[in-house]
Design an enzyme around this catalytic site. Sequence first.
Site, PDB file in Angstrom:
ATOM      1  CD  GLU B  62      -1.814  -2.359   1.401  1.00  0.00           C
ATOM      2  OE1 GLU B  62      -0.690  -2.642   1.865  1.00  0.00           O
ATOM      3  OE2 GLU B  62      -2.694  -3.207   1.200  1.00  0.00           O
ATOM      4  CG  HIS B 131     -10.331  -6.065   7.701  1.00  0.00           C
ATOM      5  ND1 HIS B 131      -9.161  -6.145   8.412  1.00  0.00           N
ATOM      6  CD2 HIS B 131     -10.060  -6.660   6.507  1.00  0.00           C
ATOM      7  CE1 HIS B 131      -8.241  -6.768   7.695  1.00  0.00           C
ATOM      8  NE2 HIS B 131      -8.754  -7.090   6.541  1.00  0.00           N
TER       9      HIS B 131
HETATM   10  C1  LIG Z   1      -2.440  -4.207   4.430  1.00  0.00           C
HETATM   11  C2  LIG Z   1      -3.428  -5.135   3.847  1.00  0.00           C
HETATM   12  N1  LIG Z   1      -3.640  -5.130   2.519  1.00  0.00           N
HETATM   13  C3  LIG Z   1      -4.514  -5.981   1.959  1.00  0.00           C
HETATM   14  C4  LIG Z   1      -5.216  -6.855   2.725  1.00  0.00           C
HETATM   15  C5  LIG Z   1      -6.208  -7.821   2.101  1.00  0.00           C
HETATM   16  N2  LIG Z   1      -5.658  -9.172   2.142  1.00  0.00           N
HETATM   17  C6  LIG Z   1      -5.946 -10.006   3.153  1.00  0.00           C
HETATM   18  S1  LIG Z   1      -5.130 -11.432   3.031  1.00  0.00           S
HETATM   19  C7  LIG Z   1      -4.369 -10.970   1.605  1.00  0.00           C
HETATM   20  C8  LIG Z   1      -3.433 -11.917   0.932  1.00  0.00           C
HETATM   21  C9  LIG Z   1      -2.264 -12.277   1.772  1.00  0.00           C
HETATM   22  O1  LIG Z   1      -1.568 -13.310   1.187  1.00  0.00           O
HETATM   23  P1  LIG Z   1      -0.387 -14.083   1.904  1.00  0.00           P
HETATM   24  O2  LIG Z   1       0.447 -13.140   2.666  1.00  0.00           O
HETATM   25  O3  LIG Z   1       0.283 -14.902   0.880  1.00  0.00           O
HETATM   26  O4  LIG Z   1      -1.123 -15.028   2.979  1.00  0.00           O
HETATM   27  P2  LIG Z   1      -2.104 -16.253   2.728  1.00  0.00           P
HETATM   28  O5  LIG Z   1      -3.491 -15.685   2.740  1.00  0.00           O
HETATM   29  O6  LIG Z   1      -1.748 -16.903   1.467  1.00  0.00           O
HETATM   30  O7  LIG Z   1      -1.926 -17.142   3.918  1.00  0.00           O
HETATM   31  C10 LIG Z   1      -4.775  -9.700   1.231  1.00  0.00           C
HETATM   32  C11 LIG Z   1      -4.344  -8.997   0.029  1.00  0.00           C
HETATM   33  C12 LIG Z   1      -5.002  -6.802   4.123  1.00  0.00           C
HETATM   34  N3  LIG Z   1      -5.693  -7.588   4.969  1.00  0.00           N
HETATM   35  N4  LIG Z   1      -4.104  -5.956   4.648  1.00  0.00           N
END
Ligand SMILES: Cc1ncc(C[n+]2csc(CCOP(=O)(O)OP(=O)(O)O)c2C)c(N)n1
Lengths: 363, 328
Positions: B62, B131
């Site tokens: 971000e 959130h």
């Molecule tokens: C700062 C932020 N940006 C975006 C999100 C939305 N979001 C939640 S989980 C996620 C993906 C995260 O992927 P990863 O780190 O690979 O973890 P996984 O879900 O695969 O365990 C996103 C984009 C968030 N929660 N926080």
Amino acid sequence: MVYSPTEMEDQTAVVDEGKAMDSPSKEMLLDWYRQMVLIRQFEETCHQLYEEKRITGVYLHLYSGHEASGVGSMAALRKSDHVITAYRDHGIALILGMDPKAVMAEMMGKKTGSSGGKGGSMHLASKDHNFWGGYAIVGGHLPLAAGIALEARYRGKDDVTMTYVGDGATNNGYFHESLNMSAIWELPVIWIIENNGYGMGTEVERASGQVELHRKAEAYGIKSFGRVDAQNALEVYAVASKAVEYARANGPAVIEHVTYRYRGHGVSDKQYDARDDMSAELKEWVERREPIKILRDCIESKYGDVGEILAKHEADAKRIVAESVAFAEASELPSSYQDLLQNTYVGSELVYKTDDSIGAGID
Amino acid sequence: MAVRNIAMREAIRRALREEMQRDENVFVMGEEVAYWQGTHRVTRGFLEEFGERRVRDTPISEMAIGGLAVGAAMAGLRPVAEFMTINFAFLALDAIANHAAKVRYFFDGMFKVPLVYRAASGWGNQATASHSHAPEPIFAHFPGIFVGCPSNSLDAYGMLKTSIRDDNPVLFSESIALYPKPSPMPDDLDEDYLIPIGKGDIKRQGADVTLVAYARGVDWALQAARQLARDGVEAEVIDLRWLRPLDMALVYESFKKTNRCVIVEESLPMYSFGGEIAANLQERMFDYMDAPIKRVAAEDVPLPYSKDIELLALPNAQKVVDAVKEIL
Ligand SMILES: Cc1ncc(C[n+]2csc(CCOP(=O)(O)OP(=O)(O)O)c2C)c(N)n1
Ligand SMILES: [Mg+2]
């Protein structure tokens, strides 16, 4: 302190020659099996309950497929060590021994939930288990991990902080700032990157310039224990044991766990229904790299007929999860203003409102 | 002229798509905007239509999204950068407050920053504390950036178009709760249908009390107005649409007629939209004031997961009705 390349090599040598952890005993392996089938049963039940609208909300991220990653690595910890993770936290909570009843009640937002219904699926924690929680802002928990590890360093304790972080989160500023600080302050964190191939719908290759994610940590001078097949609990354990030993004595370590999510990103993820390539990929992971089956095969090949005891663990898992659902459903929902306001601050909850009609002075 | 009910999500998509067709410099970027088709499906079909050059998936970065948009805009492009939800825009707050809003000023007009930050906002659905923000007033705190918060499809269409065409940075907040909500849009809408920045709108006429709101608050205010009408109370509902600049003139006009005001917002009560409007009213309209100004906002608490207490914390139409009845 700044290391020269030779000093770095020396350190690596010390670790590699150091007392190799004993290979896991039969009891340990059987217990891992117990943990893994409990997690799977719990997660698949959550999935079912969500479909039936008995668990509500918009966020529910399951650990199915990841079991060996958590079980194998946390087996290398001792009780006084610390654990922290993101929102994919149910499995971590159960491995640490949190009561499945309190965890399930949290899924349903009940007063008896581990966070009193305030946190839900993404915010499990247990002070009694040194589980510092699940966090919902990607990367947000990483500096917290460094802070928790600082407490140990600061007070001269040799406890470590095992920190789980997704592949997607390694592209976030929090990751880089936290890892760098853990390196310069020699904080005893084991950064476990759970690389399940995706952050939501974005493949690692499309999100990260360096696709060997553990190398990002190396760039900050953090000792890397490389990539591990995290569908195999034994391999996970072997590497985690070394990393934990290293971190206790020296400072931060990183391991990259290669794994896969069986239930997509979360309950809102419809990609696997919509995309044939992804559903085929999932099928392949389930068929060929099923962590529970890999562990089972290993136990059976080592110890012969253990069918009865494994079956007992499976039956227990079903019973325990069914009991947790019954407990959760019978529990009360928080419903009062006091429930709402409580624990905004330490002490009495003074809540601003123009007419003072609520909130003032509630304990 | 034929009019159809269109979901706000569709109206935003249509405006964005038309602006991309009109101006080659407009491009979108953000988490999951391309291959996933947008977390909220606003950019559905964009990757197919415009390709990877103009529809760019970003990592979960971000800070970089916020700042990269500033650089691209300074250099002459017109980025529309999406924050998956406004909660994550907090990570980019520095880029927004210190650079998007300030580079023009601290270089004394040398640069312009024609960007739009789009962000899905609001609470509800048990999204839990981190959130569950409707923090538009935080962004509106900073001079140098505009903040738009549409309450319906047609406004969203016209406001987003204006935001993209304007040479200043705009934070465009889209209520998640309103995305699926249909509201009337003319079929043969002019592609240059633009709603000027800072222009509010009277959504309902009435002489007894002024309800001032934006975004989702407008729905609560309109529902409350309908309920009050059954008791013979006619509320005037003002949708300010933009938190910066603020169309106070519209509020003053209404207040001179009604002499009473209730301010409705989804956001938190302290240091808020409600506080801002009330302060302006007492400074400029003191002589017209017949009753205390009331505010209806979320309760002053982080949002819990559990659904009943989450609902307790949220504003709703009944709370607006109650507030009006207190000052009649
Ligand atoms: C700062 C932020 N940006 C975006 C999100 C939305 N979001 C939640 S989980 C996620 C993906 C995260 O992927 P990863 O780190 O690979 O973890 P996984 O879900 O695969 O365990 C996103 C984009 C968030 N929660 N926080
Ligand atoms: Mg991932």
